[in-house]
Design a protein around this motif. Sequence first.
Motif, PDB file in Angstrom:
ATOM      1  N   GLY A  81      80.517  -7.761  75.507  1.00 16.22           N
ATOM      2  CA  GLY A  81      79.413  -8.251  76.321  1.00 16.22           C
ATOM      3  C   GLY A  81      78.951  -7.361  77.443  1.00 16.22           C
ATOM      4  O   GLY A  81      78.028  -7.709  78.171  1.00 16.22           O
ATOM      5  N   THR A  82      79.582  -6.190  77.621  1.00 14.50           N
ATOM      6  CA  THR A  82      79.184  -5.294  78.705  1.00 14.50           C
ATOM      7  C   THR A  82      78.940  -3.894  78.145  1.00 14.50           C
ATOM      8  O   THR A  82      79.491  -3.533  77.100  1.00 14.50           O
ATOM      9  N   PRO A  83      78.140  -3.084  78.833  1.00 15.10           N
ATOM     10  CA  PRO A  83      77.930  -1.706  78.374  1.00 15.10           C
ATOM     11  C   PRO A  83      79.235  -0.931  78.236  1.00 15.10           C
ATOM     12  O   PRO A  83      79.393  -0.113  77.328  1.00 15.10           O
ATOM     13  N   GLU A  84      80.187  -1.180  79.155  1.00 20.86           N
ATOM     14  CA  GLU A  84      81.458  -0.459  79.130  1.00 20.86           C
ATOM     15  C   GLU A  84      82.255  -0.755  77.861  1.00 20.86           C
ATOM     16  O   GLU A  84      83.007   0.102  77.375  1.00 20.86           O
ATOM     17  N   GLN A  85      82.096  -1.956  77.305  1.00 20.70           N
ATOM     18  CA  GLN A  85      82.761  -2.311  76.052  1.00 20.70           C
ATOM     19  C   GLN A  85      81.937  -1.887  74.838  1.00 20.70           C
ATOM     20  O   GLN A  85      82.475  -1.425  73.834  1.00 20.70           O
ATOM     21  N   VAL A  87      79.371   0.479  74.345  1.00 20.93           N
ATOM     22  CA  VAL A  87      79.102   1.883  74.006  1.00 20.93           C
ATOM     23  C   VAL A  87      80.253   2.510  73.222  1.00 20.93           C
ATOM     24  O   VAL A  87      80.021   3.136  72.171  1.00 20.93           O
ATOM     25  N   PRO A  88      81.521   2.362  73.638  1.00 25.68           N
ATOM     26  CA  PRO A  88      82.609   2.903  72.809  1.00 25.68           C
ATOM     27  C   PRO A  88      82.689   2.239  71.430  1.00 25.68           C
ATOM     28  O   PRO A  88      82.991   2.908  70.436  1.00 25.68           O
ATOM     29  N   ALA A  89      82.411   0.934  71.362  1.00 20.73           N
ATOM     30  CA  ALA A  89      82.482   0.225  70.083  1.00 20.73           C
ATOM     31  C   ALA A  89      81.475   0.789  69.079  1.00 20.73           C
ATOM     32  O   ALA A  89      81.751   0.849  67.871  1.00 20.73           O
ATOM     33  N   LEU A  90      80.314   1.223  69.571  1.00 18.86           N
ATOM     34  CA  LEU A  90      79.293   1.764  68.668  1.00 18.86           C
ATOM     35  C   LEU A  90      79.716   3.101  68.054  1.00 18.86           C
ATOM     36  O   LEU A  90      79.123   3.544  67.070  1.00 18.86           O
ATOM     37  N   ARG A  92      82.835   3.571  66.871  1.00 23.56           N
ATOM     38  CA  ARG A  92      83.986   3.348  66.002  1.00 23.56           C
ATOM     39  C   ARG A  92      83.700   3.785  64.567  1.00 23.56           C
ATOM     40  O   ARG A  92      82.549   3.708  64.106  1.00 23.56           O
ATOM     41  N   PRO A  93      84.730   4.211  63.833  1.00 21.45           N
ATOM     42  CA  PRO A  93      84.530   4.620  62.435  1.00 21.45           C
ATOM     43  C   PRO A  93      83.950   3.519  61.547  1.00 21.45           C
ATOM     44  O   PRO A  93      83.093   3.792  60.703  1.00 21.45           O
ATOM     45  N   ASP A  94      84.408   2.258  61.741  1.00 20.48           N
ATOM     46  CA  ASP A  94      83.885   1.189  60.889  1.00 20.48           C
ATOM     47  C   ASP A  94      82.417   0.907  61.184  1.00 20.48           C
ATOM     48  O   ASP A  94      81.637   0.558  60.286  1.00 20.48           O
ATOM     49  N   VAL A  95      82.003   1.097  62.445  1.00 16.36           N
ATOM     50  CA  VAL A  95      80.588   0.923  62.793  1.00 16.36           C
ATOM     51  C   VAL A  95      79.756   2.031  62.149  1.00 16.36           C
ATOM     52  O   VAL A  95      78.657   1.784  61.639  1.00 16.36           O
TER      53      VAL A  95
END
Length: 321
Positions: A81-85, A87-90, A92-95
């Motif tokens: 729910g936050t930019p800090e979470q 941006v790194p998630a985007l 990820r290899p699965d993404v």
Amino acid sequence: MRISILALEGLFDTGLTVILDAFTLANKFSAGQMGGTPYFDVSIVGVRKKVRSGQGLAIPVQAVTAGLKPDWVIVPALNTGTPEQLVPALGRPDVSQAKVQLLKWHAEGALIAASCIGTFLVAETGLLDHREATTTWWLGPLFRQRYPNVLLDESRMLVPSDVGVTAGAAMGHLDLALWLIRRASPELAALVSRYLLADIRTSQAPYIIPNHLAQADPLILRFEKWARDHLKSGFSLQEAASALATSARSLQRRCQEVLGKSPLAYFQDLRVERAQSLLHGSGMDLDAIAAEVGYVDGATLRTLLRQRLGRGVRDLRADLR
């Protein structure tokens, strides 16, 4: 209609479940009460064999196979729910795998639907470039910065395009599901919405909190404080810029880059927010409230509230009953 829900690790549990519940009800009614066969063939697919939700629940996913040819692919939100979470998630290899798969499905003719933070994943593919879209309202500034070629309007709840459709924050997943059901059968969508006590909303504007948007940029945050202190006296771009030790042009440009609107439009947002608060809790009449937010009379404020929120004063006051 063949629908594949693309499930990624750490997705937003509620988003997935409301989509599934809506289509399950639609199939139940179409096969039962409406005397037909189920409209929707819904599958949950993943680019990985095992997927867990944001709450840690195992999600039963099917593998993506060459024979899987959906009419629609739905991308639920990640539970970030936050930019800090986010941006790194985007990254990820699965993404990254999911982005490649979305492009493949799109090339094969599938339409893409996404809600809330799921819209970021679609935007990452470039499919939304030069097209209108919406996203979760509180991440609008990040979306606008990251995808400048997308024609973003986070005040809208649903934005169709030739690629598919994007929907707004959190419970926008339900609006998205109802929109897709309505495409198949307006009668069926009406039945499902009545059972769920829900209907398609056209706007996120009543839910937007201006202060949350201002947090994205130091200058905008300072402008917000100045604006709140001057709601009663009125707006002057030159005065605001001077008080913030910047130029009118710089303030205008920064508001457009971060908020997607002019300083005056954001000032009006703050007026609407303050007026809503007074309508709900002050007991003041409309003319008195109008004076508090810088208007000569209640008629002008009434018009602004209806333009911005799509609702009249009587409806807004009734929210508390």
